[in-house]
Write an enzyme that holds these catalytic residues in place. Sequence first.
Site, PDB file in Angstrom:
ATOM      1  CE  LYS A 110       2.282 -13.144   7.144  1.00 17.24           C
ATOM      2  NZ  LYS A 110       2.224 -12.905   5.699  1.00 17.24           N
ATOM      3  CE  LYS A 190      -7.260  -8.467   4.851  1.00 15.52           C
ATOM      4  NZ  LYS A 190      -6.022  -9.089   4.694  1.00 15.52           N
ATOM      5  CE  LYS A 193      -4.580 -17.948   6.696  1.00 22.08           C
ATOM      6  NZ  LYS A 193      -4.700 -17.003   5.569  1.00 22.08           N
TER       7      LYS A 193
END
Length: 321
Positions: A110, A190, A193
Amino acid sequence: MRILTGIQPSGKLHWGNYFGAMQPSIAMQDQGETFIFIAQYHALTTVRDGAALRQSARDVALDFLACGLDPNKACLFRQADVPEVHELAWLLSTVTPMGLLERCHSYKDKLARGISANHGLFAYPVLMAADILAYQSDCVPVGRDQKQHVEVTRDIAAKFNQAFNCEVFKMPEPRISESVAVIPGLDGQKMSKSYNNTIGLFEDPKTVKQKIMRIETDSTPLEEPKNPDACRVFALYKLFANEAEQAEMRENYLRGGYGYGHAKKALLEIYTRTFAPFREKRLELEANPKLVDDILAAGADKARAVARQTLDAARLACGLD
Ligand code: ADP
Ligand code: TRP
């Protein structure tokens, strides 16, 4: 055997979530005492919209129930209905080394993607450890990306037991369903969202069709043989198909005279067929909100009673009784 898994209500669930997380955990309801919860506190590390979070939590409950979760077999509840996990998370955080959290891939990923980190994101694995340990879970079915968090949970449990010379926490095992470890998205990465490459579980049928028809394939002419193992359409088809159907489709590719358009049509058909009863069930549940509220309330009562016992034992071990 107690089985537990959580899923974040941070957007509409997609095929990757279904095959990677939901289907394996729903299947577990026949193998042991299963707890499945909606991880609202984890979603809060990224979601900034109360109405959206409320709606997504509801959607996740409907999705699980529609896809076969049986509330008489499995305990379905919302994380935020069990405040005990927060106190437990604090007790655990006091024995968690900083380095353990700094090494977590999902946190590092992240940061690398430019998401500015808040403390919740950093402490995320500690809260997840509290979720897992509160219910004395033996087995935690998760996607491969969550395996490290279950390993961190084991480290934290061992540290607490050792620090306070007790046996409050049981060692959980991650369970990764290897055959469906990573579901590819429409672009071959992959399905996620974050990559905008998903097909939603209950997306409207027209959009599903458009998305399937847009999946990129190579330019092998229709009459020539094709390699099924290099084709995204086949990879997705396999998820829905039984062994005989998979073998037949493989044969179609290898034989030639079978185009990607045919394969896409077959994918759309098998998805539609598989999901037809789930769609019907979901409509029934939407029309009966009280039933869903009652299921979630009963789940919360059962979960809270277990979490309370664990928390009391942890409080006793560290002198807070
Ligand atoms: P997303 O990547 O869309 O944000 P999440 O991280 O919220 O999805 O994943 C929720 C659950 O679904 C996790 O257990 C995760 O491992 C599983 N999952 C998500 N995407 C996939 C995928 N493409 N393949 C397999 N499992 C997946
Ligand atoms: N972190 C998990 C995910 O993003 C969700 C989760 C929260 C979870 N707590 C958990 C999963 C406990 C398993 C067990 O998918």
